[in-house]
Design an enzyme around this catalytic site. Structure first.
Site, mmCIF file in Angstrom:
data_model
loop_
_atom_site.group_PDB
_atom_site.id
_atom_site.type_symbol
_atom_site.label_atom_id
_atom_site.label_comp_id
_atom_site.label_asym_id
_atom_site.label_seq_id
_atom_site.Cartn_x
_atom_site.Cartn_y
_atom_site.Cartn_z
ATOM 1 N N GLY A 144 -7.590 -4.527 -5.136
ATOM 2 C CA GLY A 144 -6.277 -3.585 -4.884
ATOM 3 C C GLY A 144 -5.317 -3.585 -5.910
ATOM 4 N N ASP A 178 0.785 3.561 6.193
ATOM 5 C CA ASP A 178 -0.310 3.747 5.400
ATOM 6 C C ASP A 178 -1.622 4.131 6.117
ATOM 7 O OD1 ASP A 178 -1.552 4.345 2.687
ATOM 8 O OD2 ASP A 178 -1.254 2.189 2.216
ATOM 9 N N LEU A 186 -15.099 -8.377 -3.101
ATOM 10 C CA LEU A 186 -15.218 -7.267 -2.467
ATOM 11 C C LEU A 186 -14.672 -6.004 -2.943
ATOM 12 C CD1 LEU A 186 -14.903 -8.855 1.187
ATOM 13 C CD2 LEU A 186 -16.805 -7.949 0.185
#
Lengths: 478, 335
Positions: free
Chosen positions: A155, A267, A152
């Site tokens: 990061g 964040d 997917l």
């Protein structure tokens, strides 16, 4: 690293003795990782599917660019080399019901999917879920209990795969943590896991399981179909005001919950707000979250986008609390309505501050006690602009009752003036929502209340009109 | 948890012979578990009792929880952005649970544990880490010792792995594994440290959240409007307790309250104390205070000197020396 993961997965499969699948990986070790997981998932999903899938060009889990080529290459190699599936009695018999729909689904996706995570996938996955016979006896915490489906995203410290749980058939997101050989387990992974362990709420992403193997660490999250950033890019020009209200309510509900526990997310940005096909919004990515206020080094690192950072943090304040997240939520609120980020394109702190001052006006000691003592404060700002009304800058705020007032309470320069998430939930802006929503238990989703549902986005209506053949499926969500 | 004054008096009188499991079964070379050491404590404690035990004291259940003045207390802690959630934060911090009361693994004695923790205190001070990090590290160590066996020669490695993980949770700058190995005088390698880290996280299953006693002490001291000197002394008493194996069995809130109460009673003659909080009854604090006082009286005992020496520095007002002097004035010097 990924290769290790697969080899380990096979190893544990053998040891656990439930699915007796022996896979000869030797000749394929030189291949890239995607081909290996392709083979592995085929091996576990059954012989018949596998033989179908191995026809060149017939099936490929990802269809874009380089990946497609590598998969195709791997298929030919895999056919030539020994992909030996021995003793498949159990595996294939348990999988037979999968084949028609499963292989169809993977073929269908080849033509349709534009992105790794697209909303349209969910219905085929539903079929897959229903037709898969699950093993109740498989343990949590074991790599063999989950199948990887597709990548997917990647990061900073992890790679996320879509997967499926063989325990209960649920779709999951597998976050495979890369181990740093110097530093060990990344601190973001440690914080995220230890905080999420204690959080159980309908608007916080659920951490199902943690898998420790010798070489890797995998977090198993519930699978969400998209995120807010992607949702907004699919529906450009601003979202439906009704949907914005539902998203905003859920965002504030999640924030109120973590703030009650003295946890700051720190964040917030659209990429970190996951959205299910029903429209459930969940806070995710707690890698920078903290259980209390701390010095700013970790916060002001480059990974956090400037766009959602509040002026006090930009000015160099090191003590901040839940009001930090409220600013980010306010930015996201207006961005959802307008369809564009509030302060885009900035590259440094000073530029970001000047953009903010151009709307809010330059703070003075009267409006913000102590502002002139903050490290990045510049007395020459005094000459800059006067405050403007938010709806002059962002026109859609004026069209929805209460929206401008809520936004202005969230986007206050002086942190202590900002509304709290708990207070914001009681704001008039949300008065059109059913009253039951405020009495929901923590773990209940908004969408359990009758009548609460997303409305179709405007541009989606147009799009579905144009490509007529799948519309009936989409009517369920947006 | 209400205790009548009569019962409290009884408890107070009975607590000198109160067995201190950690001290007695550790075979501590310092035979301090005798009544002689505990008895003198009664004086300050008893002195504190009459003035500060109003009738409402014993009705803890009836007290507003969280107590009044919490928002102001949070403001003094720099948390004034949290007024809205002050009550919840107070409850979640103070309601921190103790670890189950179990014995140490067979291979590890309380003495060995104290030796490792003492070393951790030195490393912690040398690296200039935050106070919470030490409590978290020791908490992780105690948690691990309750769920998994450890060989004695790996105890130091386990300790430093706990500190390493605690830094990753609490600190914004983390020490290099290599520098930790250097501080361990080469008794373990960076690769071993990283393996120990994985094992620790796996055994504890990432349950690392621990709102330690230091946060509780900060809240309690702000509520009681204690003077900085009292807070410093309480911090010293609290930090002494990390050396005790039994301290893991005390809830962080109760442990902090005991340290604060002891500090208040020791410095009673300096006067000027704020309101008594009465969140915990004397009976609840009873077993903890003498344990801390004994540790403070012990001074720089071999293998347990780090905390004493740390608080003997001028920047900490030589508070450990003051504590030993004031405590020994009310009781005879250790034999």
């Amino acid at each position: 690293m990924l290769e290790d993961y697969f080899i380990l997965e096979i190893h544990t499969t053998e040891v656990s003795s439930t699915p007796t699948t022996h896979l000869c990986l030797g000749p394929t070790l030189g291949l890239d990782s995607s081909s290996q997981y392709l083979q592995l998932s085929k091996a576990i999903m059954g012989q018949e599917l596998c033989s179908k899938a191995l026809q060149p060009g017939c099936s490929c889990y990802r269809s874009e660019g380089r990946d497609a080529r590598s998969c195709r290459r791997s298929q030919t190699v895999a056919m030539d080399s020994a992909l030996e599936l021995t003793d498949l009695r159990e595996a294939s018999s348990s999988m037979t019901s999968l084949h028609p729909k499963g292989s169809h689904a993977s073929q269908a996706r080849k033509f349709k999917s534009k992105r790794p995570r697209s909303n349209s996938d969910s219905f085929q996955e539903k079929d897959l879920e229903q037709s898969f016979p699950w093993r109740k006896s498989l343990p949590f915490g074991a790599a063999s209990s989950y199948l990887n489906l597709e990548k997917l995203g990647e990061g900073t410290y992890a790679t996320v795969y879509k997967g499926i749980s063989r325990i209960n058939g649920q779709l999951v997101a597998l976050k495979v943590i890369s181990m740093n050989t110097e530093e060990g387990v990344p601190f973001t992974a440690i914080r995220e896991a230890s905080l999420l362990k204690g959080l159980k709420h309908a608007n916080i992403v659920l951490l199902h399981d943690i898998i420790h193997t010798k070489e890797t660490l995998t977090f198993v999250f519930e699978y969400m179909h998209t995120d807010l950033a992607q949702y907004m890019s699919e529906h450009p020009g601003g979202l439906h005001p009704h949907n914005v209200r539902l998203f905003m309510f859920q965002l504030l509900r999640g924030l109120a919950y973590i703030h009650h526990q003295h946890i700051l997310h720190r964040d917030l940005k659209p990429q970190n707000l996951l959205i299910s096909y029903l429209g459930e919004l969940k806070l995710a990515d707690f890698g920078l979250a903290r259980a209390k206020s701390i010095p700013s080094q970790t916060y002001s690192s480059e990974v956090v986008t400037l766009w959602y950072r509040p002026p006090d943090a930009l000015l160099g304040a090191t003590e901040y609390s839940s009001d930090l997240d409220i600013w980010g939520a306010g930015c996201i609120f207006i961005e959802m309505l307008q369809g564009q980020p509030l302060f885009p394109g900035v590259s440094d702190i000073i530029e970001q501050l000047e953009k903010i001052w151009s709307v809010l006006g330059v703070p003075t000691e009267d409006t913000w006690p102590g502002v002139s003592k903050l490290p990045n404060y510049n007395p020459e700002w005094f000459l800059l602009s006067k405050p403007e009304s938010l709806q002059v800058v962002w026109n859609r705020l004026g069209k929805i009752p209460g929206a401008e007032d809520l936004a202005s309470q969230m986007l206050r320069g002086f942190p202590r003036d900002r509304v709290s998430a708990q207070e914001a939930l009681a704001h008039d802006y949300f008065s059109t929502l059913p009253a039951e929503l405020r009495q929901l238990p923590d773990v209940e989703s908004l969408f359990t209340v009758p009548g609460v549902r997303l409305k179709p986005e405007i541009c989606n209506l147009l799009a579905s009109y144009q490509r007529n053949h799948h519309t009936s499926q989409f009517s369920k969500c947006w | 948890m209400s205790v009548s004054p009569a019962a409290r008096e009884e408890l107070r009188l009975s607590f000198p012979p109160h067995p201190i499991p950690g001290a007695s079964d550790s075979g501590a070379s310092l035979s301090l578990q005798s009544p002689v050491k505990s008895a003198p404590l009664e004086k300050p404690v008893a002195a504190a009792t009459p003035g500060t035990a109003p009738a409402g004291r014993s009705q803890r259940a009836a007290q507003p929880w969280p107590p009044p003045g919490l928002a102001e207390a949070l403001t003094t802690l720099g948390l004034d952005g949290e007024r809205e959630y002050a009550g919840d934060i107070f409850v979640s911090v103070m309601a921190g649970q103790a670890l189950p009361k179990t014995d140490l693994p067979r291979a590890v004695t309380a003495e060995m544990r104290a030796l490792v923790v003492d070393w951790l205190v030195q490393v912690h001070e040398y690296l200039g880490l935050a106070g919470d990090t030490l409590y978290l590290a020791v908490h992780l160590l105690d948690s691990y010792l309750r769920v998994a066996p450890v060989r004695l020669r790996h105890l130091q490695l386990l300790g430093v792995a706990c500190l390493f993980v605690a830094c990753k949770v609490e600190e914004s700058t983390r020490p290099e594994p290599a520098s930790l190995c250097l501080l361990g005088a080469g008794s373990f390698s960076p690769a071993q440290l990283l393996r120990a880290e994985r094992r620790l996280l796996s055994r504890l299953n990432f349950q690392l959240y621990y709102p330690g006693p230091l946060l509780c002490l900060g809240l309690l001291a702000a509520l009681a409007r204690s003077r900085p000197r009292v807070v410093l002394l309480a911090t010293y008493f609290l930090e002494l307790s990390v050396l005790e194996a039994e301290a893991a069995g005390w809830e962080p809130g109760r442990r902090a309250a005991a340290a604060l109460a002891l500090a208040q009673s020791v410095l009673l003659h300096e006067g000027g104390e704020g309101p008594e909080l009465g969140l915990y009854s004397k009976a609840e604090l009873g077993p903890i205070e003498p344990c801390m006082a004994r540790a403070a009286l012990r001074g720089p005992a071999p293998g347990r000197a780090a905390v004493f020496l740390k608080y003997a520095r001028p920047q900490r007002q030589c508070i450990s020396l003051t504590a030993a002097r004031l405590l020994s004035r009310t009781c005879p010097a250790p034999p």
